[in-house]
Design a protein around this motif. Sequence first.
Motif, mmCIF file in Angstrom:
data_model
loop_
_atom_site.group_PDB
_atom_site.id
_atom_site.type_symbol
_atom_site.label_atom_id
_atom_site.label_comp_id
_atom_site.label_asym_id
_atom_site.label_seq_id
_atom_site.Cartn_x
_atom_site.Cartn_y
_atom_site.Cartn_z
ATOM 1 N N GLU A 28 0.834 -1.206 0.000
ATOM 2 C CA GLU A 28 0.000 0.000 0.000
ATOM 3 C C GLU A 28 0.870 1.257 0.000
ATOM 4 O OE1 GLU A 28 -3.982 -1.296 2.483
ATOM 5 O OE2 GLU A 28 -2.122 -0.933 3.597
ATOM 6 N N SER A 31 2.326 1.735 -3.442
ATOM 7 C CA SER A 31 1.252 2.173 -4.332
ATOM 8 C C SER A 31 0.926 3.649 -4.117
ATOM 9 C CB SER A 31 0.007 1.317 -4.100
ATOM 10 O OG SER A 31 -1.058 1.771 -4.887
ATOM 11 N N LEU A 32 0.900 4.080 -2.869
ATOM 12 C CA LEU A 32 0.618 5.486 -2.562
ATOM 13 C C LEU A 32 1.696 6.399 -3.148
ATOM 14 C CD1 LEU A 32 -1.060 7.624 -1.075
ATOM 15 C CD2 LEU A 32 0.338 7.177 0.940
ATOM 16 N N GLU A 34 3.673 5.752 -5.667
ATOM 17 C CA GLU A 34 3.542 5.707 -7.125
ATOM 18 C C GLU A 34 2.396 6.584 -7.608
ATOM 19 O OE1 GLU A 34 5.582 4.493 -9.422
ATOM 20 O OE2 GLU A 34 6.902 3.857 -7.798
ATOM 21 N N ARG A 35 1.273 6.573 -6.903
ATOM 22 C CA ARG A 35 0.115 7.387 -7.309
ATOM 23 C C ARG A 35 0.425 8.867 -7.196
ATOM 24 N NH1 ARG A 35 -3.711 3.581 -4.298
ATOM 25 N NH2 ARG A 35 -3.328 5.081 -2.658
ATOM 26 N N TYR A 38 2.743 9.742 -10.021
ATOM 27 C CA TYR A 38 1.986 9.674 -11.268
ATOM 28 C C TYR A 38 1.181 10.963 -11.474
ATOM 29 C CZ TYR A 38 -1.692 8.237 -14.512
ATOM 30 O OH TYR A 38 -2.571 8.176 -15.562
ATOM 31 N N HIS A 39 0.477 11.407 -10.440
ATOM 32 C CA HIS A 39 -0.335 12.620 -10.552
ATOM 33 C C HIS A 39 0.536 13.859 -10.752
ATOM 34 C CE1 HIS A 39 -4.267 10.886 -10.036
ATOM 35 N NE2 HIS A 39 -3.836 10.212 -8.984
#
Length: 99
Positions: A28, A31-32, A34-35, A38-39
Amino acid sequence: MSEDETGTLTRADLADVVHLKLGLSRAESASLVERVLYHMCNSLSDGQNVKISGFGSFVLRDKGERIGRNPKTGVEVPIAPRRVMTFRASQIMRDKIAG
C-alpha cells in the motif's frame, strides 16, 4: 530509511517512510508513492505547475530559440525552443537545508 551509496532518496525509501509513519502495508505504501508521483507527472505534462506546501514548486517554463556555441569547435548552432521544468524550494525547505 536507507539511502544508496550516492546519497539518493529513492521511491523505495519514500515507501518505507510511509510504511513506518502511517502503518500501511509495504504494498500500500509503494502504491501510494507511485500514485502521488503519477499525478505530479501528469499535471506537469499537462502544462500545470505543481506546488507542495512546505516543500517547493515544480514550475514549467518555455525557453525560446537561441544561438549556442559548440565548446569544442566554437561553431554557433541554433538551440530549438523547448519547455523546461525548474524546482524552487520553499522558504521552509531552504531554512532546513541551511541548517
